[in-house]
Design a protein around this motif. Structure first.
Motif, PDB file in Angstrom:
ATOM      1  N   GLU A  94     -16.051 -47.451 -11.423  1.00  0.00           N
ATOM      2  CA  GLU A  94     -15.858 -47.981 -10.070  1.00  0.00           C
ATOM      3  C   GLU A  94     -16.206 -46.952  -8.998  1.00  0.00           C
ATOM      4  N   MET A  95     -15.862 -45.705  -9.232  1.00  0.00           N
ATOM      5  CA  MET A  95     -16.078 -44.684  -8.211  1.00  0.00           C
ATOM      6  C   MET A  95     -17.454 -44.014  -8.312  1.00  0.00           C
ATOM      7  N   GLU A 146     -26.007 -48.434  -8.269  1.00  0.00           N
ATOM      8  CA  GLU A 146     -25.834 -49.806  -8.734  1.00  0.00           C
ATOM      9  C   GLU A 146     -26.452 -49.953 -10.117  1.00  0.00           C
ATOM     10  N   ASP A 174     -11.825 -43.389  -4.369  1.00  0.00           N
ATOM     11  CA  ASP A 174     -11.403 -44.774  -4.522  1.00  0.00           C
ATOM     12  C   ASP A 174     -11.301 -45.091  -6.011  1.00  0.00           C
ATOM     13  N   GLY A 175     -10.252 -45.811  -6.373  1.00  0.00           N
ATOM     14  CA  GLY A 175     -10.051 -46.153  -7.774  1.00  0.00           C
ATOM     15  C   GLY A 175      -9.074 -45.227  -8.471  1.00  0.00           C
ATOM     16  N   ALA A 211     -12.791 -47.529 -16.573  1.00  0.00           N
ATOM     17  CA  ALA A 211     -12.949 -48.504 -15.482  1.00  0.00           C
ATOM     18  C   ALA A 211     -12.901 -47.836 -14.107  1.00  0.00           C
ATOM     19  N   PRO A 212     -11.899 -46.969 -13.823  1.00  0.00           N
ATOM     20  CA  PRO A 212     -11.920 -46.271 -12.523  1.00  0.00           C
ATOM     21  C   PRO A 212     -13.134 -45.359 -12.365  1.00  0.00           C
ATOM     22  N   LYS A 259     -25.133 -46.759 -12.020  1.00  0.00           N
ATOM     23  CA  LYS A 259     -23.690 -46.643 -11.783  1.00  0.00           C
ATOM     24  C   LYS A 259     -22.915 -46.271 -13.051  1.00  0.00           C
TER      25      LYS A 259
END
Length: 273
Positions: free
Chosen positions: A71-72, A76, A154-155, A67-68, A80
């Motif tokens: 996210e980072m 899109e 981030d994440g 998940a992290p 992604k």
């Protein structure tokens, strides 16, 4: 817990990863230390503990790593998720290769069912190496997450890295127990059984330092590295942990242990991350 997180934020991330995995190694030793108290625990207890281990590893693979990592990742849509998909596949292939090369024997399996390159090594060594395979991706995961925090992604958070180390440590406790007790039943002394049990986690600090260093040095690889560790852990669960719990009549207990481990790791990651 806040003081622990503050401490890890204040030190070098590679050192933080090393210290965190010393903790997970210590819990492996604590689990192996139960050999001094028990001689022949029930098989149902062993299967329940192994199930708990699998649940923690699966939950950590998603909540702490995939998940992290997604996210980072830049981009899109399908773009992604590409780093996660590629890293996950590479991690599984890495463990697949080790599984085929490294001589080892899964807990609850007969010596004739040993895997890897054929070798005259004793059963005790083969059992220890089987759990060592578990610990390589676990140490790597902790190191990669600490490295991601240092790189400022981030994440990736200190709380999440600490939660992962805590969860890995909790599941290392039954792993140490699961190595030491079969060796004791085979006639090894309590001291030797303990030494083999705790030695199975010695690779975790090594893998953690390598993972943290790699991410800090090559920052763009972090999403791939997180997924790599996740793929390696899922391979271990499906190829080793689950089959080990299905060799007797206590599969239901193993399943409930799995559910419990998943809930504990998910709660830790969401609560601290």
């Amino acid at each position: 817990m806040e003081q622990v997180i503050d401490y890890f934020e204040s030190i070098n991330p590679i050192l933080a990863a090393f210290y965190a995995t010393l903790f997970t190694w210590g819990l492996t030793a604590a689990g192996a230390g139960l050999v001094f108290l028990f001689k022949n625990p029930k098989r149902s207890v062993m299967d329940g503990m192994l199930g708990f281990t699998g649940g923690v590893m699966v939950a950590a693979s998603f909540w702490s790593l995939l998940a992290p990592g997604i996210e980072m990742s830049p981009g899109e849509g399908f773009v992604k998720v590409i780093p996660a998909a590629v890293g996950f596949l590479l991690g599984a292939l890495f463990l697949f290769g080790l599984d085929k090369v490294l001589p080892h024997l899964h807990i609850n399996f007969k010596e004739s069912e040993a895997e890897g390159v054929k070798t005259p090594w004793h059963r005790t060594t083969l059992l220890t190496l089987a759990i060592t395979l578990h610990n390589i991706p676990e140490g790597l995961a902790v190191g990669v997450l600490f490295g991601g925090v240092a790189a400022g992604f981030d994440g990736a958070t200190i709380g999440g890295a600490v939660a992962l180390a805590l969860g890995i440590g909790l599941q290392n406790f039954p792993e140490g127990f699961a190595v030491a007790m079969p060796l004791r039943r085979q006639g090894l002394s309590r001291r030797k059984s303990f030494m083999y049990g705790q030695a199975s986690a010695i690779v975790e600090p090594i893998a953690a330092v390598i993972g943290a260093w790699a991410v800090i040095t090559f920052e763009p690889i972090l999403p791939y590295a997180l997924a790599f560790a996740a793929g390696a852990m899922i391979f271990v669960v499906v190829e080793e942990v689950i089959p080990e719990t299905q060799q007797d009549k206590h599969s239901d207990i193993a399943v409930m242990g799995f559910i419990g481990g998943f809930i504990v790791m998910m709660t830790l990651d969401v609560g601290l991350g």
